[in-house]
Design a protein around this motif. Structure first.
Motif, PDB file in Angstrom:
ATOM      1  N   GLN A   1     -10.076   6.380   4.941  1.00 52.78           N
ATOM      2  CA  GLN A   1      -9.438   5.362   5.776  1.00 52.78           C
ATOM      3  C   GLN A   1      -9.659   3.992   5.149  1.00 52.78           C
ATOM      4  O   GLN A   1     -10.779   3.644   4.778  1.00 52.78           O
ATOM      5  CB  GLN A   1     -10.041   5.389   7.184  1.00 52.78           C
ATOM      6  CG  GLN A   1      -9.395   4.418   8.142  1.00 52.78           C
ATOM      7  CD  GLN A   1      -9.994   4.492   9.534  1.00 52.78           C
ATOM      8  OE1 GLN A   1     -10.931   5.258   9.775  1.00 52.78           O
ATOM      9  NE2 GLN A   1      -9.464   3.727  10.447  1.00 52.78           N
ATOM     10  N   VAL A   2      -8.588   3.222   5.032  1.00 52.29           N
ATOM     11  CA  VAL A   2      -8.659   1.893   4.446  1.00 52.29           C
ATOM     12  C   VAL A   2      -8.703   0.869   5.558  1.00 52.29           C
ATOM     13  O   VAL A   2      -7.901   0.918   6.494  1.00 52.29           O
ATOM     14  CB  VAL A   2      -7.454   1.642   3.530  1.00 52.29           C
ATOM     15  CG1 VAL A   2      -7.469   0.218   3.007  1.00 52.29           C
ATOM     16  CG2 VAL A   2      -7.458   2.637   2.374  1.00 52.29           C
ATOM     17  N   ALA A  23     -13.670  -7.964   3.920  1.00 55.02           N
ATOM     18  CA  ALA A  23     -13.910  -6.944   2.908  1.00 55.02           C
ATOM     19  C   ALA A  23     -12.954  -5.780   3.109  1.00 55.02           C
ATOM     20  O   ALA A  23     -12.811  -5.273   4.226  1.00 55.02           O
ATOM     21  CB  ALA A  23     -15.349  -6.460   2.990  1.00 55.02           C
ATOM     22  N   ALA A  24     -12.315  -5.385   2.034  1.00 53.60           N
ATOM     23  CA  ALA A  24     -11.446  -4.214   2.056  1.00 53.60           C
ATOM     24  C   ALA A  24     -12.267  -3.001   1.659  1.00 53.60           C
ATOM     25  O   ALA A  24     -12.923  -3.001   0.615  1.00 53.60           O
ATOM     26  CB  ALA A  24     -10.278  -4.410   1.101  1.00 53.60           C
ATOM     27  N   THR A  25     -12.231  -1.982   2.505  1.00 52.30           N
ATOM     28  CA  THR A  25     -13.036  -0.785   2.257  1.00 52.30           C
ATOM     29  C   THR A  25     -12.174   0.468   2.297  1.00 52.30           C
ATOM     30  O   THR A  25     -11.108   0.473   2.908  1.00 52.30           O
ATOM     31  CB  THR A  25     -14.156  -0.662   3.302  1.00 52.30           C
ATOM     32  OG1 THR A  25     -13.572  -0.472   4.588  1.00 52.30           O
ATOM     33  CG2 THR A  25     -15.023  -1.900   3.336  1.00 52.30           C
ATOM     34  N   SER A 100      -2.832  -1.136  -2.914  1.00 49.30           N
ATOM     35  CA  SER A 100      -2.411   0.200  -3.307  1.00 49.30           C
ATOM     36  C   SER A 100      -3.596   1.116  -3.018  1.00 49.30           C
ATOM     37  O   SER A 100      -4.694   0.877  -3.524  1.00 49.30           O
ATOM     38  CB  SER A 100      -2.054   0.250  -4.794  1.00 49.30           C
ATOM     39  OG  SER A 100      -0.889  -0.489  -5.049  1.00 49.30           O
ATOM     40  N   THR A 101      -3.363   2.112  -2.186  1.00 51.87           N
ATOM     41  CA  THR A 101      -4.451   2.984  -1.767  1.00 51.87           C
ATOM     42  C   THR A 101      -4.078   4.430  -2.019  1.00 51.87           C
ATOM     43  O   THR A 101      -2.965   4.744  -2.461  1.00 51.87           O
ATOM     44  CB  THR A 101      -4.781   2.793  -0.286  1.00 51.87           C
ATOM     45  OG1 THR A 101      -3.759   3.413   0.517  1.00 51.87           O
ATOM     46  CG2 THR A 101      -4.879   1.323   0.085  1.00 51.87           C
ATOM     47  N   GLN A 102      -4.992   5.267  -1.679  1.00 52.80           N
ATOM     48  CA  GLN A 102      -4.765   6.715  -1.780  1.00 52.80           C
ATOM     49  C   GLN A 102      -3.589   7.136  -0.895  1.00 52.80           C
ATOM     50  O   GLN A 102      -2.936   8.146  -1.146  1.00 52.80           O
ATOM     51  CB  GLN A 102      -6.043   7.432  -1.364  1.00 52.80           C
ATOM     52  CG  GLN A 102      -5.939   8.927  -1.262  1.00 52.80           C
ATOM     53  CD  GLN A 102      -7.235   9.562  -0.781  1.00 52.80           C
ATOM     54  OE1 GLN A 102      -8.239   8.886  -0.612  1.00 52.80           O
ATOM     55  NE2 GLN A 102      -7.206  10.855  -0.571  1.00 52.80           N
ATOM     56  N   TYR A 103      -3.310   6.365   0.153  1.00 56.30           N
ATOM     57  CA  TYR A 103      -2.346   6.774   1.179  1.00 56.30           C
ATOM     58  C   TYR A 103      -0.986   6.097   1.005  1.00 56.30           C
ATOM     59  O   TYR A 103       0.056   6.717   1.230  1.00 56.30           O
ATOM     60  CB  TYR A 103      -2.909   6.461   2.557  1.00 56.30           C
ATOM     61  CG  TYR A 103      -4.318   6.987   2.739  1.00 56.30           C
ATOM     62  CD1 TYR A 103      -5.422   6.147   2.642  1.00 56.30           C
ATOM     63  CD2 TYR A 103      -4.550   8.340   2.983  1.00 56.30           C
ATOM     64  CE1 TYR A 103      -6.702   6.630   2.781  1.00 56.30           C
ATOM     65  CE2 TYR A 103      -5.828   8.827   3.126  1.00 56.30           C
ATOM     66  CZ  TYR A 103      -6.900   7.970   3.016  1.00 56.30           C
ATOM     67  OH  TYR A 103      -8.173   8.448   3.149  1.00 56.30           O
ATOM     68  N   GLY A 106       1.138  -1.224   0.295  1.00 52.93           N
ATOM     69  CA  GLY A 106       1.761  -2.140   1.239  1.00 52.93           C
ATOM     70  C   GLY A 106       0.758  -3.125   1.797  1.00 52.93           C
ATOM     71  O   GLY A 106      -0.332  -3.293   1.250  1.00 52.93           O
ATOM     72  N   ILE A 107       1.141  -3.781   2.875  1.00 55.00           N
ATOM     73  CA  ILE A 107       0.316  -4.803   3.504  1.00 55.00           C
ATOM     74  C   ILE A 107      -0.624  -4.165   4.528  1.00 55.00           C
ATOM     75  O   ILE A 107      -0.177  -3.376   5.373  1.00 55.00           O
ATOM     76  CB  ILE A 107       1.176  -5.863   4.208  1.00 55.00           C
ATOM     77  CG1 ILE A 107       2.151  -6.507   3.214  1.00 55.00           C
ATOM     78  CG2 ILE A 107       0.284  -6.925   4.846  1.00 55.00           C
ATOM     79  CD1 ILE A 107       1.490  -7.277   2.110  1.00 55.00           C
ATOM     80  N   TYR A 108      -1.886  -4.522   4.401  1.00 56.95           N
ATOM     81  CA  TYR A 108      -2.876  -4.120   5.384  1.00 56.95           C
ATOM     82  C   TYR A 108      -3.388  -5.370   6.098  1.00 56.95           C
ATOM     83  O   TYR A 108      -3.456  -6.454   5.494  1.00 56.95           O
ATOM     84  CB  TYR A 108      -4.051  -3.405   4.709  1.00 56.95           C
ATOM     85  CG  TYR A 108      -3.760  -1.997   4.266  1.00 56.95           C
ATOM     86  CD1 TYR A 108      -3.006  -1.750   3.122  1.00 56.95           C
ATOM     87  CD2 TYR A 108      -4.225  -0.899   4.993  1.00 56.95           C
ATOM     88  CE1 TYR A 108      -2.730  -0.452   2.710  1.00 56.95           C
ATOM     89  CE2 TYR A 108      -3.964   0.399   4.577  1.00 56.95           C
ATOM     90  CZ  TYR A 108      -3.211   0.609   3.439  1.00 56.95           C
ATOM     91  OH  TYR A 108      -2.950   1.898   3.049  1.00 56.95           O
ATOM     92  N   TRP A 109      -3.777  -5.180   7.371  1.00 58.30           N
ATOM     93  CA  TRP A 109      -4.262  -6.292   8.183  1.00 58.30           C
ATOM     94  C   TRP A 109      -5.640  -5.998   8.736  1.00 58.30           C
ATOM     95  O   TRP A 109      -5.959  -4.848   9.070  1.00 58.30           O
ATOM     96  CB  TRP A 109      -3.310  -6.547   9.359  1.00 58.30           C
ATOM     97  CG  TRP A 109      -1.980  -7.089   8.949  1.00 58.30           C
ATOM     98  CD1 TRP A 109      -0.856  -6.368   8.663  1.00 58.30           C
ATOM     99  CD2 TRP A 109      -1.626  -8.462   8.777  1.00 58.30           C
ATOM    100  NE1 TRP A 109       0.170  -7.213   8.323  1.00 58.30           N
ATOM    101  CE2 TRP A 109      -0.280  -8.507   8.390  1.00 58.30           C
ATOM    102  CE3 TRP A 109      -2.321  -9.668   8.922  1.00 58.30           C
ATOM    103  CZ2 TRP A 109       0.400  -9.711   8.143  1.00 58.30           C
ATOM    104  CZ3 TRP A 109      -1.656 -10.854   8.681  1.00 58.30           C
ATOM    105  CH2 TRP A 109      -0.306 -10.871   8.290  1.00 58.30           C
TER     106      TRP A 109
END
Length: 119
Positions: A1-2, A23-25, A100-103, A106-109
């Motif tokens: 989970q991001v 922090a992005a995790t 860019s993630t495993q999933y 796009g834009i994350y908040w």
């Protein structure tokens, strides 16, 4: 989970300073631009500041000279140092990032953190 996890909001007097961090995790492949937005009651969400992975920055006119955005790429973390705060800076501040993630890409908040400037 991001996730984008913010911290550092609170109550400060006019003229004071406050620092935010985000922090992005999770399973992150890469992060492009990261930024801070804010939304005051009854108003639309607006861009406060943004920073590219190369360190180029962009600020809203209302915060130029008072706020500083920075990031540490190795920590997937973005910061916002806010000085000379004014009551009109009161808002919920949201961190965002183009990831860019495993999933997906796009834009994350983030979930938002309250900043209140009041005497």
């Amino acid at each position: 989970q991001v996730q984008l996890v913010e911290s550092g909001g609170g109550l400060v007097q006019p003229g004071g300073s406050l620092g935010l961090s985000c922090a992005a995790t999770g399973s992150i492949i890469s992060i492009d631009t990261m930024g801070w937005y804010r939304q005051a009651p009854g108003k639309q969400r607006e861009l406060v500041a943004a920073i590219t992975s190369g360190g180029s920055t962009n600020y809203a006119d209302s915060v130029k000279g008072r706020f500083t955005i920075s990031r540490v790429n190795a920590k997937n973390t973005v910061y916002l140092q806010m000085n000379s705060l004014k009551p009109e800076d009161t808002a919920v501040y949201y961190c965002s990032g183009r990831l860019s993630t495993q999933y997906r890409a796009g834009i994350y908040w983030g979930q938002g953190t309250q900043v209140t400037v009041s005497s």
